[in-house]
Design an enzyme around this catalytic site. Structure first.
Site, mmCIF file in Angstrom:
data_model
loop_
_atom_site.group_PDB
_atom_site.id
_atom_site.type_symbol
_atom_site.label_atom_id
_atom_site.label_comp_id
_atom_site.label_asym_id
_atom_site.label_seq_id
_atom_site.Cartn_x
_atom_site.Cartn_y
_atom_site.Cartn_z
ATOM 1 N N HIS B 324 12.259 -10.850 31.845
ATOM 2 C CA HIS B 324 12.770 -9.580 32.376
ATOM 3 C C HIS B 324 12.430 -9.498 33.854
ATOM 4 C CE1 HIS B 324 11.498 -8.761 28.133
ATOM 5 N NE2 HIS B 324 12.724 -8.282 28.061
ATOM 6 N N HIS B 416 38.400 -50.367 20.886
ATOM 7 C CA HIS B 416 38.902 -49.160 21.544
ATOM 8 C C HIS B 416 40.223 -49.445 22.258
ATOM 9 C CE1 HIS B 416 35.029 -47.479 20.620
ATOM 10 N NE2 HIS B 416 35.243 -46.383 21.316
#
Lengths: 426, 426
Positions: B324, B416
């Site tokens: 805070h 790939h």
């Protein structure tokens, strides 16, 4: 080779994979030892572990400007251009993830909102040694740079000879990496988390790595931020009669060649597609350089599952929450609405996972092992923090006063009530 | 009592607080044992630990519909109304955090974008026993409900007599909690993470707790999602001559009364404000019910720091990255731009932290111990996942083909490359 599974045997295999392993304990113990040593003794311990795990380090731990410039001469133009086009696609996609600070309310009495602020320093882990993945550099560094991170630091173990692969250095330049350190493994994570005389401390560490890197990341989590704990890579493919076995087999293999622990599943309504895929797998595996790895992964962690309907296929996929999900169905975009949990989705017959792995734009750092049920792939969001803010005028606070005092009193925190009341004493 | 610190002694105190403690190890060992037992033996172990740690459980572990209805009669109307108005404010603020699925690109050849999907099941930890925080229920459950979580499950240890505090049950109803289990501590986290015969498994666990709960959350992280590892609560107040010592002292005390480990700092350019604040603290502490706790926290972990300029004050605050941050300066909104790292910010002379803790709208579950450098307070974002998606037409893939093959070849992942090439063989 790959097994035909029923819905039940698929779910059993999935659950078995989630069980904790003995290995994990040992890896954690090693990681703990290395992290503690580097945290306490800094460079003294760091260089010892680099020598031990990465091999002898010649020259500085930081890659020099000259080395980074020289790397460009060692990579062929074709590759550089491909990487630059990939980077442009990735940048274009991730740019749309940038969010602006905003007000939730903005009037004379009350102002509230949320700021977006970049993380100051980020460390990017890039595997090195035998593996060499420039695409990982792009996928991690580009969102960081777009988020406005002040300092992007890349770590990667040096190859034999003590240098970083030139392609990784070029990829770092393309994607906005400020500093590169030649260090990998647990020792890289430890040095980035706590800082040493020669390695700068960062606020968050992202990027893929092996089981040691994953263990180290989970141990430093809290002292620094981390992206996720990555497990083995995985794909699920949902297909109907419109799909081609040739495509499916090639995508299952692309997944399986990563790693003997990789997972690759097909959920299909077509019995004949399963049979054709089996034949295709055998044929396509034959000439694959990483045949042994892919075959082991497909055998141990793969499966072809015949489902009674596409609805059931999406149910299984949502239960698995796969890292990658391919939907090889005509009009695939129409099926997007059935997907609840997945890292990244590849739709249609001409969207192989490898297109996304390298090139199209979406990130390839994705949640694995079912963690897509609660987490997301890497994005610009991972490099910014949100800070909420609030302003109340005296009048606005006065109107809320009684309610706050009521709740504070209920929670037995009198000081909380008084912090409001004190402001109205005079 | 609270010390006057220099910039240097403040930073020293801050660093000392970050050091790992021996306690932590012991707490982790306990948590590990309990989690493993519940993971393996489920209810059998769970009920044993509830008996041992929470006390005897009368009746079912799940709070029944009748009990939840009866709870409304046991809470006074004034409190219910205050909670309902707080809930409305919290809902209004968090509603603006909801994001929509979107396209990044959308044309005939390429479609890409990102889906937002709620997490299916979420567990909310709410401390119980002597402490009783209905505001925590609101702050955790409201964003989950707004995100569209299908099942929000709250856990909280039963009080003596075996029931959940009626106010927590009412807060759960107000904020959209589906199920409440009477269980707290490590055993609650373990049961939610792995499921037992009587406790449903969730995908993510959020909410504050003591050191045992924090340890348990960090141990289950990866198997389920967690929000953050919360440390002691803290406030930093930046103030100039325009601030009132009375306000500052009341806000430092509101922070300090939480916990003997709470941290409360003032950074100010005004020497006289420091002296007045010291006097005010002594005076205000006198009549405080939790005086002993607040005094210990302020003495051990508090500090009043005289700075040479407001610029230096913001520097120190950014180094601390407080949970805070209060800015008690005239025209405070103008200073928002100097804040880099903070959980939540309270601007001006009439915006005490307790206004935000309970009521105004921003969340009170916030990053502590400097973790605001890399993480954010709880928001709707914590209850949704992002799934990226991609569609390429055959033509679009063909145009990208060579680049993908180039990169895949560079990464030595032939499979790939082939996944793309196979699609153009015929």
């Amino acid at each position: 080779m790959i097994k035909q599974l029923t819905k039940k045997s698929f779910l059993d295999q999935l659950n078995k994979q989630a069980a904790p392993s003995q290995d994990k304990e040992t890896i954690f113990e090693t990681a703990k030892t290395v992290i503690q040593a580097i945290r306490e003794e800094k460079d003294a311990a760091l260089f010892q572990y680099i020598e031990k795990f990465d091999g002898p380090l010649t020259g500085d731990i930081e890659v020099s400007k000259e080395e980074r410039k020289a790397a460009w001469e060692k990579v062929d133009q074709r590759t550089i251009q491909a990487l630059e086009r990939a980077a442009a696609n990735i940048r274009k996609f991730h740019q749309k993830q940038i969010k602006e600070s905003k007000f939730m309310q903005h009037d004379a009495e009350i102002v509230s909102g949320q700021l977006y602020r970049p993380i100051e320093k980020v460390g990017i882990y890039v595997p090195g040694g035998t593996a060499c993945y420039p695409s990982s550099v792009l996928m991690n560094a580009i969102p960081a740079a777009l988020a406005g991170v002040e300092k992007v630091i890349m770590v990667s173990p040096a190859r034999q000879g003590g240098e970083i692969a030139p392609i990784l250095s070029v990829a770092a330049d393309i994607s906005g990496v400020d500093t590169i350190y030649k260090v990998g493994g647990i020792q890289a994570v430890a040095a980035l988390s706590y800082g040493t005389e020669s390695v700068e401390k960062v606020d968050k560490i992202v990027g893929p790595g092996n089981a040691y890197v994953a263990a180290a990341k989970s141990l430093v989590y809290g002292d620094v931020g981390i992206d996720m704990i990555a497990g083995p890579s995985e794909v699920a493919i949902i297909a109907d009669e419109s799909a081609k076995a040739k495509h499916i087999a090639s995508d299952l293999i692309a997944q399986a060649e990563h790693d003997t622990l990789a997972r690759a599943y097909l959920f299909t309504t077509s019995k004949s597609l399963i049979e054709e895929t089996e034949r295709e797998l055998v044929e396509q595996l034959e000439a694959l350089p990483r045949q042994a790895i892919a075959t082991e992964a497909l055998t141990r962690f793969g499966g072809l599952v015949l489902v009674t309907s596409l609805t059931e296929a999406f149910e299984l996929s949502n239960l698995m929450a796969p890292e990658h999900l391919e939907v090889q169905i005509d009009h695939a975009l129409d099926y997007l609405r059935f997907i609840k949990h997945a890292g990244s989705v590849f739709l249609g017959h001409y969207t192989p996972e490898s297109l996304g792995d390298y090139y199209a734009g979406p990130n390839h750092v994705l949640p694995t092992s079912g963690t897509a049920k609660f987490s997301s792939g890497l994005s610009v969001d991972d490099f910014v923090k949100k800070t909420t803010f609030l302003y109340y005028s005296k009048e606005a606070l006065e109107q809320s006063k009684d309610d706050i005092v009521t709740i504070a009193t209920e929670e037995q925190l009198a000081g909380h009530a008084r912090a409001v009341l004190k402001r109205f004493e005079d």
